[in-house]
Design a protein around this motif. Structure first.
Motif, PDB file in Angstrom:
ATOM      1  N   SER A  72      -6.295   2.463  -3.792  1.00 37.70           N
ATOM      2  CA  SER A  72      -6.277   2.453  -5.256  1.00 37.70           C
ATOM      3  C   SER A  72      -4.835   2.414  -5.752  1.00 37.70           C
ATOM      4  CB  SER A  72      -6.944   3.717  -5.823  1.00 37.70           C
ATOM      5  OG  SER A  72      -8.210   3.933  -5.262  1.00 37.70           O
ATOM      6  N   CYS A 119      -7.155   2.375 -10.561  1.00 36.76           N
ATOM      7  CA  CYS A 119      -7.855   1.136 -10.242  1.00 36.76           C
ATOM      8  C   CYS A 119      -8.195   1.136  -8.751  1.00 36.76           C
ATOM      9  CB  CYS A 119      -6.976  -0.063 -10.594  1.00 36.76           C
ATOM     10  SG  CYS A 119      -7.784  -1.651 -10.307  1.00 36.76           S
ATOM     11  N   SER A 120      -9.462   1.277  -8.440  1.00 33.37           N
ATOM     12  CA  SER A 120      -9.932   1.360  -7.061  1.00 33.37           C
ATOM     13  C   SER A 120     -10.144  -0.058  -6.544  1.00 33.37           C
ATOM     14  CB  SER A 120     -11.237   2.163  -7.009  1.00 33.37           C
ATOM     15  OG  SER A 120     -11.666   2.337  -5.683  1.00 33.37           O
ATOM     16  N   HIS A 121      -9.204  -0.529  -5.751  1.00 37.53           N
ATOM     17  CA  HIS A 121      -9.175  -1.955  -5.422  1.00 37.53           C
ATOM     18  C   HIS A 121     -10.010  -2.328  -4.204  1.00 37.53           C
ATOM     19  CE1 HIS A 121      -7.775  -6.033  -5.248  1.00 37.53           C
ATOM     20  NE2 HIS A 121      -7.185  -5.857  -4.074  1.00 37.53           N
ATOM     21  N   MET A 122     -10.017  -1.490  -3.187  1.00 35.91           N
ATOM     22  CA  MET A 122     -10.671  -1.918  -1.951  1.00 35.91           C
ATOM     23  C   MET A 122     -11.193  -0.722  -1.169  1.00 35.91           C
ATOM     24  SD  MET A 122      -9.131  -4.542   0.879  1.00 35.91           S
ATOM     25  CE  MET A 122      -9.167  -5.874  -0.335  1.00 35.91           C
ATOM     26  N   TYR A 165     -12.658 -13.492  -8.890  1.00 34.15           N
ATOM     27  CA  TYR A 165     -11.578 -13.775  -7.943  1.00 34.15           C
ATOM     28  C   TYR A 165     -11.496 -15.258  -7.586  1.00 34.15           C
ATOM     29  CZ  TYR A 165     -11.745  -8.723  -7.486  1.00 34.15           C
ATOM     30  OH  TYR A 165     -11.749  -7.376  -7.757  1.00 34.15           O
ATOM     31  N   THR A 168       0.822  -1.214   0.000  1.00 38.30           N
ATOM     32  CA  THR A 168       0.000   0.000   0.000  1.00 38.30           C
ATOM     33  C   THR A 168       0.858   1.267   0.000  1.00 38.30           C
ATOM     34  OG1 THR A 168      -0.225  -0.266   2.408  1.00 38.30           O
ATOM     35  CG2 THR A 168      -2.053  -1.015   1.033  1.00 38.30           C
ATOM     36  N   TRP A 223     -13.461   0.047 -10.823  1.00 39.01           N
ATOM     37  CA  TRP A 223     -13.425  -0.926  -9.740  1.00 39.01           C
ATOM     38  C   TRP A 223     -14.455  -2.021 -10.012  1.00 39.01           C
ATOM     39  CZ3 TRP A 223     -15.433   3.972  -9.138  1.00 39.01           C
ATOM     40  CH2 TRP A 223     -16.768   4.086  -8.736  1.00 39.01           C
ATOM     41  N   THR A 224     -14.358  -3.093  -9.271  1.00 35.35           N
ATOM     42  CA  THR A 224     -15.313  -4.187  -9.409  1.00 35.35           C
ATOM     43  C   THR A 224     -16.150  -4.293  -8.148  1.00 35.35           C
ATOM     44  OG1 THR A 224     -13.781  -5.845  -8.549  1.00 35.35           O
ATOM     45  CG2 THR A 224     -13.789  -5.499 -10.932  1.00 35.35           C
ATOM     46  N   GLY A 254      -3.634   1.956 -13.076  1.00 39.33           N
ATOM     47  CA  GLY A 254      -3.947   0.897 -14.030  1.00 39.33           C
ATOM     48  C   GLY A 254      -3.665   1.361 -15.451  1.00 39.33           C
TER      49      GLY A 254
END
Length: 280
Positions: free
Chosen positions: A72, A84-87, A150, A47, A121-122, A75
């Motif tokens: 993020s 890319c907003s990951h979490m 995933y 991070t 993001w997903t 990407g």
């Protein structure tokens, strides 16, 4: 804008700031582990490296304690650079208080400062609280459905069903007049034209079915359960039925040029579904 956001948040004691220190990243990992478990939590060296190289880590605080975060990283798909907003995670005691939206607004402002025009993001399309935030409140759109994104996941939120995801595109540099605009939609229209219909079993759980035939005009609708987590915890078979039936519906629509641009939040307590709204 981030400073203005903090000032407006002072009324409820929530502050949000970008994070840069290893000690702050350790707080992120502690909170992430509390929410999802330590085994799959993101190492602090990852991070902080992302934050130093075009990424972004935000923390939401209440009385000096971190109660939410957003992580993020940059990407690139071969043509476009994006964030890319990951979490995004929020402590259970502070959920459903609008903190997720505050984190996303802060993310948008900080991403614009870094030069980004697009954030992706997903999320699980059956998690309708996220759908309402991502599509209705933030103005994201979706035209990509990822099967079992995933793989098999063993955490409490995903165990037992394929980890299908929507890929959200949030075009943060667009002006209001450039954004997707939908005409007014009534519940009766969504009910009549939804590709998914349902019937309730003896336990009151909705069981989905794809309509044999349906009429589509300028908009298409797909019903999704209001409370998918309760369905998954009560009857994993019905939960998988919702996964497979909605997967088929969304994939067919996306292949034919439709995209998700709206979300209809149904307030009728006797109807167990909300609706995604799609247009070409």
């Amino acid at each position: 804008m981030l400073n203005e956001l903090n000032q407006s948040e002072a009324t409820n004691g929530i502050t949000i700031r970008a994070l840069h220190l290893i000690e702050e990243m350790e707080q992120v990992r502690t909170l992430e582990s509390k929410i999802w478990g330590f085994e799959d939590s993101i190492p602090t060296h990852q991070t902080i490296t992302a934050a130093k190289n075009g990424g972004l880590v935000l923390g939401a605080y209440f009385e000096g304690e971190m109660i939410g975060f957003q992580y993020s990283f940059p990407g690139f798909d071969g043509q476009t650079v994006y964030l890319c907003s990951h979490m995004l995670g929020i402590d259970q005691a502070f959920r459903n208080k609008g903190i997720g939206k505050l984190l996303k607004i802060a993310q948008r402002e900080e991403a614009l400062k870094l030069g980004y025009k697009l954030i992706t993001w997903t999320y699980d399309p059956l998690e309708t609280a996220n759908g309402y935030l991502n599509i209705a409140k933030l103005g994201g759109v979706c035209r990509t459905y990822i099967e079992n994104c995933y793989g098999e996941m063993d955490d409490l939120l995903n165990s037992g069903i394929p980890s299908d995801r929507f890929l959200v595109e949030w075009h943060i540099s667009k002006n209001e007049d450039e954004k997707e605009n939908l005409r007014q939609v009534e519940l009766s229209e969504a009910l009549e034209h939804s590709l998914i219909e349902w019937e309730e079993n003896e336990d009151g759980l909705p069981i989905p079915n794809i309509k044999d035939s349906f009429e589509v005009s300028d908009l298409a609708f797909v019903a999704v359960p209001k409370d998918f987590r309760t369905i998954r915890e009560s009857n994993i078979h019905i939960a998988n039925e919702w996964r497979m039936k909605t997967r088929e519906s969304f994939q067919n629509l996306f292949r034919n040029g439709w995209k998700v641009t709206g979300f209809y939040k149904n307030s009728e307590t006797n109807l167990p579904v909300h609706f995604y709204i799609l247009k070409k």
